[in-house]
Design a protein around this motif. Structure first.
Motif, PDB file in Angstrom:
ATOM      1  N   SER A  90       0.812  -1.139   0.077  1.00 28.21           N
ATOM      2  CA  SER A  90      -0.041  -0.080   0.008  1.00 28.21           C
ATOM      3  C   SER A  90       0.829   1.261   0.110  1.00 28.21           C
ATOM      4  O   SER A  90       0.392   2.366  -0.212  1.00 28.21           O
ATOM      5  CB  SER A  90      -0.991   0.125   1.137  1.00 28.21           C
ATOM      6  OG  SER A  90      -0.324   0.210   2.509  1.00 28.21           O
ATOM      7  N   PHE A  94       0.945   1.169 -12.737  1.00 28.91           N
ATOM      8  CA  PHE A  94      -0.009   1.219 -11.826  1.00 28.91           C
ATOM      9  C   PHE A  94      -0.145   2.753 -11.242  1.00 28.91           C
ATOM     10  O   PHE A  94      -1.324   3.262 -11.181  1.00 28.91           O
ATOM     11  CB  PHE A  94      -0.024   0.396 -10.459  1.00 28.91           C
ATOM     12  CG  PHE A  94      -0.923   0.618  -9.445  1.00 28.91           C
ATOM     13  CD1 PHE A  94      -2.438   0.139  -9.607  1.00 28.91           C
ATOM     14  CD2 PHE A  94      -0.714   1.272  -8.360  1.00 28.91           C
ATOM     15  CE1 PHE A  94      -3.156   0.265  -8.679  1.00 28.91           C
ATOM     16  CE2 PHE A  94      -1.291   1.386  -7.337  1.00 28.91           C
ATOM     17  CZ  PHE A  94      -3.041   0.991  -7.354  1.00 28.91           C
ATOM     18  N   CYS A  95       0.952   3.265 -10.835  1.00 31.40           N
ATOM     19  CA  CYS A  95       0.800   4.799 -10.440  1.00 31.40           C
ATOM     20  C   CYS A  95       0.499   5.530 -11.507  1.00 31.40           C
ATOM     21  O   CYS A  95      -0.339   6.733 -11.023  1.00 31.40           O
ATOM     22  CB  CYS A  95       2.042   5.237  -9.775  1.00 31.40           C
ATOM     23  SG  CYS A  95       2.849   4.206  -8.416  1.00 31.40           S
ATOM     24  N   VAL A 141      -3.199  -6.543 -13.535  1.00 31.91           N
ATOM     25  CA  VAL A 141      -2.953  -5.319 -13.124  1.00 31.91           C
ATOM     26  C   VAL A 141      -2.298  -4.386 -14.121  1.00 31.91           C
ATOM     27  O   VAL A 141      -2.502  -3.297 -14.468  1.00 31.91           O
ATOM     28  CB  VAL A 141      -1.905  -5.251 -11.705  1.00 31.91           C
ATOM     29  CG1 VAL A 141      -1.516  -3.786 -11.554  1.00 31.91           C
ATOM     30  CG2 VAL A 141      -2.856  -5.415 -10.633  1.00 31.91           C
ATOM     31  N   SER A 183      -3.686  -1.339 -16.107  1.00 29.35           N
ATOM     32  CA  SER A 183      -2.973   0.169 -16.358  1.00 29.35           C
ATOM     33  C   SER A 183      -2.689   0.617 -17.612  1.00 29.35           C
ATOM     34  O   SER A 183      -3.095   1.578 -18.222  1.00 29.35           O
ATOM     35  CB  SER A 183      -1.728  -0.078 -15.588  1.00 29.35           C
ATOM     36  OG  SER A 183      -1.914  -0.392 -14.118  1.00 29.35           O
ATOM     37  N   GLN A 214       4.451  -1.716 -10.440  1.00 28.05           N
ATOM     38  CA  GLN A 214       4.219  -0.491  -9.725  1.00 28.05           C
ATOM     39  C   GLN A 214       4.178   0.991 -10.717  1.00 28.05           C
ATOM     40  O   GLN A 214       3.358   1.830 -10.712  1.00 28.05           O
ATOM     41  CB  GLN A 214       5.041  -0.100  -8.494  1.00 28.05           C
ATOM     42  CG  GLN A 214       5.108  -0.984  -7.438  1.00 28.05           C
ATOM     43  CD  GLN A 214       3.654  -1.434  -6.989  1.00 28.05           C
ATOM     44  OE1 GLN A 214       3.008  -0.397  -6.606  1.00 28.05           O
ATOM     45  NE2 GLN A 214       3.064  -2.401  -7.246  1.00 28.05           N
ATOM     46  N   GLY A 273      -3.562   5.815 -12.201  1.00 22.57           N
ATOM     47  CA  GLY A 273      -4.336   6.497 -11.040  1.00 22.57           C
ATOM     48  C   GLY A 273      -4.583   7.974 -11.922  1.00 22.57           C
ATOM     49  O   GLY A 273      -5.700   8.551 -11.450  1.00 22.57           O
ATOM     50  N   SER A 302       2.385   2.127  -2.487  1.00 22.88           N
ATOM     51  CA  SER A 302       2.090   2.531  -3.633  1.00 22.88           C
ATOM     52  C   SER A 302       0.763   2.751  -3.876  1.00 22.88           C
ATOM     53  O   SER A 302       0.610   3.876  -4.090  1.00 22.88           O
ATOM     54  CB  SER A 302       2.605   1.226  -4.503  1.00 22.88           C
ATOM     55  OG  SER A 302       2.207   1.701  -5.943  1.00 22.88           O
ATOM     56  N   TRP A 303      -0.266   1.837  -3.737  1.00 23.32           N
ATOM     57  CA  TRP A 303      -1.390   1.978  -4.185  1.00 23.32           C
ATOM     58  C   TRP A 303      -2.284   2.994  -3.267  1.00 23.32           C
ATOM     59  O   TRP A 303      -3.076   3.875  -3.587  1.00 23.32           O
ATOM     60  CB  TRP A 303      -2.350   0.572  -4.408  1.00 23.32           C
ATOM     61  CG  TRP A 303      -2.450  -0.181  -3.271  1.00 23.32           C
ATOM     62  CD1 TRP A 303      -1.530  -1.118  -2.668  1.00 23.32           C
ATOM     63  CD2 TRP A 303      -3.500   0.048  -2.127  1.00 23.32           C
ATOM     64  NE1 TRP A 303      -2.008  -1.845  -1.672  1.00 23.32           N
ATOM     65  CE2 TRP A 303      -3.351  -1.144  -1.057  1.00 23.32           C
ATOM     66  CE3 TRP A 303      -4.643   0.959  -2.030  1.00 23.32           C
ATOM     67  CZ2 TRP A 303      -4.135  -1.357  -0.148  1.00 23.32           C
ATOM     68  CZ3 TRP A 303      -5.337   0.469  -0.846  1.00 23.32           C
ATOM     69  CH2 TRP A 303      -5.224  -0.364   0.224  1.00 23.32           C
TER      70      TRP A 303
END
Length: 455
Positions: free
Chosen positions: A286, A372-373, A427, A431, A369, A376, A288-289
């Protein structure tokens, strides 16, 4: 209040400075939440790894609550930000008031449902250890008492975020989380309440958090509105619009949690040690997320105000800057999770088997990661524009793939590691898909600020 409005106006000023000022408090709040979750696990691990597994199992239903919390909070963020961007403060306030009413009703109903159905809900995981099951049931029942407060204070956070003042929610959330961290070991060990103590500490902290935010909406000098009533007659048009915006986001969140539960059922087949490792690994991840979600909330507010003001060139530039910031953060997190996996997991788990499982978990997810970042940012931009269906389509579809990949690979020689690899693949697909979709969608937007042309 004119000076206050100018201070939190996101449609003017240096974009990077505005984004950083807006996002840092939200991300710091996410960090505090992560610190609390890790602290909670640390103390529970001093009871037993079974207690960690119990809290993690019950925690799935806390996670599920975010699907319903999202309805009020997203409606507040989008409604308040867009209407402020348009200069219509009265409509912004009505969106905030009706979102708060929604939170009261949904929070109460969800809390009651968890208390009434706690036994069959925990039973769905098929955990064989009786003590783990008992502690999971106790944790869920007592935490359910906090849900009405939890729902309401999230909506107030959404109102302040949409207004552009993310600092005050950060200060108040920090106070609540600090209190929670401080009193948790007292309830667990000093008062000898065990797992129940961790849940009771959460209830106390949520009550304090909400009380401070209620005060802020009425008395704080930089509050969004001069006057604000928490209990007003609901306005159907505003409630319908809130649900139109928020339902896709709620479905996305709920389906994500549901599929996470399905995967947790599969993890449970490998024993409670695997469950404990998954719980710890997900909380460490978490780093990261939770930060990415926090930054996405800031992006939603920034994009909402600029979309409402028809400043499309500024919206595009904000998107590009946000992508660069989150890509850099993703690289940092990937490095930490991959190369420091063992010492991080070792803080919370003691058995060699569970540590090894947790290390593999972190290293697999370290590879996802960066994208994924960045994802967002795309999701936050879509939501700021009120286009909440597109991120939902991507998320739900990829989560179906997540279950398929995880179950398929778990049945191979990879075993438990196959579950982590399957999730990581899904994931990455999610993304990449959302980022490409936003790139295509952006071509349809005007390239200039219509507001400046008098449109």
């Amino acid at each position: 209040m004119n000076s206050t409005k100018n201070k939190y106006n996101l449609t003017n000023g240096p974009i990077l400075q505005r984004l950083i000022t807006l996002s840092l408090p939200i991300m710091a709040t996410s960090f505090m939440q992560m610190a609390f979750n890790l602290s909670d696990m640390f103390w529970l691990s001093r009871l037993s790894e079974g207690s960690v597994a119990a809290a993690g199992t019950a925690g799935m239903f806390l996670w599920l609550s975010m699907a319903f919390i999202t309805i009020g909070r997203t409606g507040a963020e989008i409604g308040v930000s867009q209407k402020i961007g348009e200069g219509d403060m009265d409509a912004a306030k009505k969106f905030a008031q009706n979102a708060f009413l929604i939170a009261i009703v949904l929070g109460t109903l969800y809390g009651i449902a968890m208390i009434v159905l706690h036994r069959p809900l925990i039973g769905t995981f098929g955990i064989e250890e009786a003590q783990v099951v008992l502690e999971a049931e106790q944790y869920l029942v007592f935490t359910a008492l906090a849900f009405p407060f939890f729902f309401m204070h999230h909506v107030i956070t959404g109102v302040f975020n949409g207004f552009g003042n993310t600092r005050l929610p950060f200060y108040i959330n920090s106070i609540g989380l600090a209190i929670n961290i401080a009193i948790t070991p007292i309830f667990i060990f000093t008062l000898e309440m065990g797992v129940i103590g961790a849940a009771v500490a959460t209830v106390v902290a949520q009550v304090i958090n909400l009380s401070l935010k209620l005060w802020a909406m009425k008395r704080y000098i930089n509050r969004p509105f001069e006057t604000f009533k928490f209990f007003t007659k609901p306005i159907s048009d505003y409630i319908k619009q809130i649900f139109r915006w928020s339902t896709p986001v709620a479905i996305e969140s709920g389906m994500f949690t549901f599929f996470a539960m399905v995967i947790t059922w599969r993890v449970a087949d490998f024993g409670y040690i695997a469950l404990a490792a998954q719980r710890v690994g997900s909380q460490v991840e978490s780093l990261s997320w939770m930060m990415a979600i926090g930054f996405a909330s800031a992006v939603t507010a920034f994009m909402g105000q600029n979309y409402g003001a028809k400043k499309f060139a500024r919206l595009r530039q904000g998107y590009k800057i946000s992508l660069a910031v989150m890509a850099a953060y993703g690289v940092f997190v990937s490095f930490v999770l991959f190369f420091f996996a063992r010492p991080l997991i070792g803080i919370f788990l003691t058995e060699t088997e569970s540590i090894d499982i947790g290390v593999t978990y972190l290293r697999v997810f370290a590879l996802t990661q960066v994208l994924f970042c960045m994802e967002g940012v795309a999701a936050g931009t879509f939501r700021g524009k009120g286009q909440t269906i597109k991120p939902t389509i991507v998320s739900v579809t990829s989560n179906v793939l997540r279950v398929i990949f995880a179950y398929a690979l778990a049945g191979t020689a990879l075993g438990l590691d196959g579950i982590w690899i399957g999730i990581a693949i899904s994931v990455t697909i999610r993304s990449a898909w959302l980022l490409v979709w936003f790139k295509i969608d952006a071509r349809k937007m005007p390239k200039e600020d219509l507001a400046e042309k008098g449109a």
